[in-house]
Design an enzyme around this catalytic site. Structure first.
Site, PDB file in Angstrom:
ATOM      1  N   GLY A  12       0.773  -1.241   0.000  1.00 17.33           N
ATOM      2  CA  GLY A  12       0.000   0.000   0.000  1.00 17.33           C
ATOM      3  C   GLY A  12       0.803   1.289   0.000  1.00 17.33           C
ATOM      4  N   ASN A 108      -5.795   3.898 -12.763  1.00 16.98           N
ATOM      5  CA  ASN A 108      -4.731   2.987 -12.335  1.00 16.98           C
ATOM      6  C   ASN A 108      -3.383   3.693 -12.477  1.00 16.98           C
ATOM      7  OD1 ASN A 108      -3.455   0.407 -11.689  1.00 16.98           O
ATOM      8  ND2 ASN A 108      -2.937   0.258 -13.852  1.00 16.98           N
ATOM      9  N   HIS A 110       0.634   2.866 -13.200  1.00 15.62           N
ATOM     10  CA  HIS A 110       1.480   1.800 -13.748  1.00 15.62           C
ATOM     11  C   HIS A 110       2.936   2.271 -13.780  1.00 15.62           C
ATOM     12  CE1 HIS A 110       2.451  -1.779 -16.068  1.00 15.62           C
ATOM     13  NE2 HIS A 110       3.211  -1.000 -16.825  1.00 15.62           N
ATOM     14  N   GLU A 148     -11.393  -2.399 -20.538  1.00 17.37           N
ATOM     15  CA  GLU A 148     -11.288  -3.869 -20.596  1.00 17.37           C
ATOM     16  C   GLU A 148      -9.923  -4.366 -21.081  1.00 17.37           C
ATOM     17  OE1 GLU A 148     -12.794  -2.120 -24.242  1.00 17.37           O
ATOM     18  OE2 GLU A 148     -13.541  -2.027 -22.183  1.00 17.37           O
ATOM     19  N   VAL A 150      -5.979  -4.535 -20.510  1.00 15.92           N
ATOM     20  CA  VAL A 150      -5.032  -4.303 -19.413  1.00 15.92           C
ATOM     21  C   VAL A 150      -4.054  -3.190 -19.793  1.00 15.92           C
ATOM     22  CG1 VAL A 150      -3.234  -5.344 -17.965  1.00 15.92           C
ATOM     23  CG2 VAL A 150      -5.236  -6.688 -18.593  1.00 15.92           C
ATOM     24  N   ASP A 151      -4.027  -2.133 -18.987  1.00 15.41           N
ATOM     25  CA  ASP A 151      -3.184  -0.947 -19.210  1.00 15.41           C
ATOM     26  C   ASP A 151      -3.503  -0.249 -20.539  1.00 15.41           C
ATOM     27  OD1 ASP A 151      -1.834  -1.426 -16.784  1.00 15.41           O
ATOM     28  OD2 ASP A 151      -0.365  -2.700 -17.757  1.00 15.41           O
ATOM     29  N   LYS A 178       8.853   6.739  -5.893  1.00 10.52           N
ATOM     30  CA  LYS A 178       8.999   8.019  -5.172  1.00 10.52           C
ATOM     31  C   LYS A 178       8.805   9.232  -6.070  1.00 10.52           C
ATOM     32  CE  LYS A 178      11.986   6.482  -1.432  1.00 10.52           C
ATOM     33  NZ  LYS A 178      13.352   6.040  -1.200  1.00 10.52           N
ATOM     34  N   GLU A 179       9.465   9.209  -7.236  1.00  6.02           N
ATOM     35  CA  GLU A 179       9.459  10.401  -8.096  1.00  6.02           C
ATOM     36  C   GLU A 179       8.354  10.363  -9.165  1.00  6.02           C
ATOM     37  OE1 GLU A 179      13.399  11.244  -9.629  1.00  6.02           O
ATOM     38  OE2 GLU A 179      14.317  10.472  -7.782  1.00  6.02           O
ATOM     39  N   GLU A 181       5.177   7.536  -9.389  1.00  7.20           N
ATOM     40  CA  GLU A 181       3.849   7.097  -8.930  1.00  7.20           C
ATOM     41  C   GLU A 181       3.277   7.952  -7.803  1.00  7.20           C
ATOM     42  OE1 GLU A 181       3.598   2.716  -8.403  1.00  7.20           O
ATOM     43  OE2 GLU A 181       5.581   2.687  -9.324  1.00  7.20           O
TER      44      GLU A 181
END
Length: 198
Positions: A12, A108, A110, A148, A150-151, A178-179, A181
């Protein structure tokens, strides 16, 4: 207020970035009101509890049929009147029911620059191993809408980061988180909550 549900499967860290942004009033008027984990006993559930956020487990392994798992998630999201669903390290593919009910309301994060190093089987450390193996000099993170494929949904935000000569998959993963996401995800959520992306 935009009610946000965050779907998780592990530690998480992206959820924590969102919780931290919420504490600083940086989610554009949105509030995380629900965390759903696809696995029991993961640290993400503890993070939610510490932040006083309702957290439930809908374990993927408890469902032999994906459509039943999908229905359980859809029911929970609908019962909690969720406006935005955020996949933050959620390792299960969402089914047709959730995608239909929450069309254009699921995002989402990625760990690569989509369309590179994405799609089925590309998640977590696997992405960074492939990035290093390929020899590319630039990678990054992407926040996108979920459909539908994926990505395959529409890209909202991206951030490019250099692949350094001495990078290992682990060091690269840390830097992208860190930089990339942790910066992009709260920003994209805020944009959605403020009505800046549709």
């Amino acid at each position: 207020m935009t009610k946000i549900a965050v779907l998780v499967s592990g530690g998480g860290t992206n959820l924590q970035a969102l919780i931290d942004a919420q504490k600083e009033n940086k989610l554009g008027g949105g509030e995380i009101t629900l965390v759903i984990s696809s696995a029991a006993g993961v640290y993400a559930l503890e993070r939610a509890e510490k932040a006083g956020i309702k957290a439930i487990t809908i374990a993927r392994k408890d469902y032999t049929d994906l459509s039943d798992f999908d229905s359980a998630i859809e029911s929970s999201l609908s019962e909690n009147k969720i406006d935005l669903v955020v996949l933050a390290g959620f390792l299960s593919v969402l089914g047709a029911k959730v995608l239909k009910t929450f069309k254009d309301k699921i995002i989402n994060v990625h760990p690569s620059l989509i369309p590179a190093f994405c799609g089925k089987g590309f998640y977590g450390l696997k992405v960074h191993k492939e990035v290093i193996k390929s020899g590319v000099k630039v990678t990054g993170a992407t926040v996108h809408f979920v459909n539908e494929i994926v990505d395959g949904g529409k890209i909202i935000l991206q951030k490019a980061l250099d692949v350094l000569p001495d990078d290992t998959p682990e060091t690269l993963q840390q830097r992208v988180m860190k930089e990339g996401e942790w910066v992009l995800l709260p920003k994209a959520v805020a944009m959605f909550c403020k009505g800046e992306i549709v």
